[in-house]
Design a protein around this motif. Structure first.
Motif, PDB file in Angstrom:
ATOM      1  N   SER A 195       0.820  -1.207   0.000  1.00  0.00           N
ATOM      2  CA  SER A 195       0.000   0.000   0.000  1.00  0.00           C
ATOM      3  C   SER A 195       0.850   1.252   0.000  1.00  0.00           C
ATOM      4  N   ALA A 196       0.564   2.163  -0.945  1.00  0.00           N
ATOM      5  CA  ALA A 196       1.095   3.514  -0.799  1.00  0.00           C
ATOM      6  C   ALA A 196       0.459   4.121   0.444  1.00  0.00           C
ATOM      7  N   MET A 197       1.235   4.897   1.184  1.00  0.00           N
ATOM      8  CA  MET A 197       0.743   5.502   2.425  1.00  0.00           C
ATOM      9  C   MET A 197       0.905   7.016   2.357  1.00  0.00           C
ATOM     10  N   SER A 198      -0.002   7.714   2.995  1.00  0.00           N
ATOM     11  CA  SER A 198       0.018   9.169   2.933  1.00  0.00           C
ATOM     12  C   SER A 198      -0.338   9.771   4.284  1.00  0.00           C
ATOM     13  N   TRP A 199       0.103  11.000   4.461  1.00  0.00           N
ATOM     14  CA  TRP A 199      -0.340  11.836   5.576  1.00  0.00           C
ATOM     15  C   TRP A 199      -1.094  13.026   4.992  1.00  0.00           C
ATOM     16  N   TYR A 200      -2.267  13.286   5.550  1.00  0.00           N
ATOM     17  CA  TYR A 200      -3.074  14.447   5.205  1.00  0.00           C
ATOM     18  C   TYR A 200      -3.242  15.295   6.464  1.00  0.00           C
ATOM     19  N   ARG A 201      -3.693  16.513   6.286  1.00  0.00           N
ATOM     20  CA  ARG A 201      -4.037  17.345   7.429  1.00  0.00           C
ATOM     21  C   ARG A 201      -5.245  18.202   7.101  1.00  0.00           C
ATOM     22  N   GLN A 202      -5.951  18.573   8.146  1.00  0.00           N
ATOM     23  CA  GLN A 202      -7.123  19.425   7.989  1.00  0.00           C
ATOM     24  C   GLN A 202      -7.148  20.446   9.116  1.00  0.00           C
ATOM     25  N   ALA A 203      -7.031  21.708   8.731  1.00  0.00           N
ATOM     26  CA  ALA A 203      -7.109  22.804   9.691  1.00  0.00           C
ATOM     27  C   ALA A 203      -8.559  23.254   9.807  1.00  0.00           C
ATOM     28  N   PRO A 204      -8.913  23.905  10.909  1.00  0.00           N
ATOM     29  CA  PRO A 204     -10.302  24.363  11.084  1.00  0.00           C
ATOM     30  C   PRO A 204     -10.743  25.251   9.927  1.00  0.00           C
ATOM     31  N   GLY A 205     -11.906  24.935   9.354  1.00  0.00           N
ATOM     32  CA  GLY A 205     -12.454  25.735   8.280  1.00  0.00           C
ATOM     33  C   GLY A 205     -11.816  25.532   6.930  1.00  0.00           C
TER      34      GLY A 205
ATOM     35  N   GLU B  70     -10.166  22.659   3.832  1.00  0.00           N
ATOM     36  CA  GLU B  70     -10.296  21.310   3.300  1.00  0.00           C
ATOM     37  C   GLU B  70      -9.093  20.463   3.699  1.00  0.00           C
ATOM     38  N   ARG B  71      -9.314  19.163   3.728  1.00  0.00           N
ATOM     39  CA  ARG B  71      -8.223  18.250   3.995  1.00  0.00           C
ATOM     40  C   ARG B  71      -7.235  18.305   2.826  1.00  0.00           C
ATOM     41  N   GLU B  72      -5.942  18.347   3.151  1.00  0.00           N
ATOM     42  CA  GLU B  72      -4.923  18.453   2.108  1.00  0.00           C
ATOM     43  C   GLU B  72      -3.847  17.399   2.294  1.00  0.00           C
ATOM     44  N   LEU B  73      -3.271  16.986   1.173  1.00  0.00           N
ATOM     45  CA  LEU B  73      -2.180  16.024   1.196  1.00  0.00           C
ATOM     46  C   LEU B  73      -0.904  16.704   1.690  1.00  0.00           C
ATOM     47  N   VAL B  74      -0.254  16.084   2.661  1.00  0.00           N
ATOM     48  CA  VAL B  74       1.003  16.603   3.195  1.00  0.00           C
ATOM     49  C   VAL B  74       2.191  15.859   2.590  1.00  0.00           C
ATOM     50  N   ALA B  75       2.138  14.536   2.640  1.00  0.00           N
ATOM     51  CA  ALA B  75       3.241  13.726   2.128  1.00  0.00           C
ATOM     52  C   ALA B  75       2.745  12.331   1.807  1.00  0.00           C
ATOM     53  N   SER B  76       3.394  11.683   0.859  1.00  0.00           N
ATOM     54  CA  SER B  76       3.039  10.314   0.519  1.00  0.00           C
ATOM     55  C   SER B  76       4.307   9.520   0.228  1.00  0.00           C
ATOM     56  N   ILE B  77       4.195   8.210   0.397  1.00  0.00           N
ATOM     57  CA  ILE B  77       5.320   7.313   0.130  1.00  0.00           C
ATOM     58  C   ILE B  77       4.764   6.083  -0.580  1.00  0.00           C
ATOM     59  N   SER B  78       5.446   5.674  -1.630  1.00  0.00           N
ATOM     60  CA  SER B  78       4.973   4.544  -2.418  1.00  0.00           C
ATOM     61  C   SER B  78       5.212   3.236  -1.681  1.00  0.00           C
ATOM     62  N   SER B  79       4.617   2.177  -2.202  1.00  0.00           N
ATOM     63  CA  SER B  79       4.900   0.853  -1.659  1.00  0.00           C
ATOM     64  C   SER B  79       6.395   0.581  -1.764  1.00  0.00           C
ATOM     65  N   PHE B  80       6.930  -0.074  -0.768  1.00  0.00           N
ATOM     66  CA  PHE B  80       8.362  -0.397  -0.659  1.00  0.00           C
ATOM     67  C   PHE B  80       9.231   0.852  -0.516  1.00  0.00           C
ATOM     68  N   GLY B  81       8.611   2.014  -0.351  1.00  0.00           N
ATOM     69  CA  GLY B  81       9.359   3.239  -0.126  1.00  0.00           C
ATOM     70  C   GLY B  81      10.186   3.713  -1.307  1.00  0.00           C
ATOM     71  N   LEU B  82       9.764   3.367  -2.522  1.00  0.00           N
ATOM     72  CA  LEU B  82      10.564   3.700  -3.701  1.00  0.00           C
ATOM     73  C   LEU B  82      10.540   5.179  -4.042  1.00  0.00           C
ATOM     74  N   SER B  83       9.466   5.864  -3.663  1.00  0.00           N
ATOM     75  CA  SER B  83       9.375   7.285  -3.971  1.00  0.00           C
ATOM     76  C   SER B  83       8.563   7.992  -2.907  1.00  0.00           C
TER      77      SER B  83
ATOM     78  N   VAL C 264      -5.412  18.807  12.334  1.00  0.00           N
ATOM     79  CA  VAL C 264      -5.528  17.389  12.638  1.00  0.00           C
ATOM     80  C   VAL C 264      -4.852  16.638  11.501  1.00  0.00           C
ATOM     81  N   TYR C 265      -3.929  15.747  11.851  1.00  0.00           N
ATOM     82  CA  TYR C 265      -3.174  14.988  10.862  1.00  0.00           C
ATOM     83  C   TYR C 265      -3.729  13.572  10.775  1.00  0.00           C
TER      84      TYR C 265
END
Length: 115
Positions: free
Chosen positions: A32-42, A44-57, A93-94
């Motif tokens: 599974s590719a994994m990601s961190w998102y965050r949402q500040a009050p008021g 939209e939720r936004e993508l912060v960082a992502s990492i591919s399966s096996f950590g290739l990128s 909130v992350y």
């Protein structure tokens, strides 16, 4: 049970650091590719960082490049977000996100950057 559990949030002063961790269970984490998102009050939720399966990128939002680092440990089924040089605008909130037959979201962890 398919689950993502975040930890490591808290209150930190501007310029400080925090390390968030997300523990996965119930799906094939290493595929599974994994990601961190965050949402500040008021806002939209936004993508912060992502990492591919096996950590290739990795991929980062422009606002966090050079300050945040995402990593994964497939032996422990965890994905971490190291956050340095934190700013008040990083307050949010992350959420951890994975993919296992569909999107999987954690419950979120609060990060507050304030003096």
């Amino acid at each position: 049970q398919v689950q993502l559990v975040e930890s490591g949030g808290g209150l930190v002063q501007p310029g400080g650091s925090l390390r968030l961790s997300c523990a996965a269970s119930g799906f094939t984490f290493r595929l599974s590719a994994m990601s961190w998102y965050r949402q500040a009050p008021g806002k939209e939720r936004e993508l912060v960082a992502s990492i591919s399966s096996f950590g290739l990128s990795t991929n980062y939002a422009d606002s966090v490049k050079g300050r945040f680092s995402i990593s994964r440990d497939d032996a422990k089924n965890t994905v971490d977000l190291q956050m340095n040089s934190l700013k008040p605008e990083d307050t949010a909130v992350y959420y951890c996100k994975g993919v296992g037959g569909g999107p999987i979201w954690g419950q979120g962890t609060q990060v507050t950057v304030s003096s």
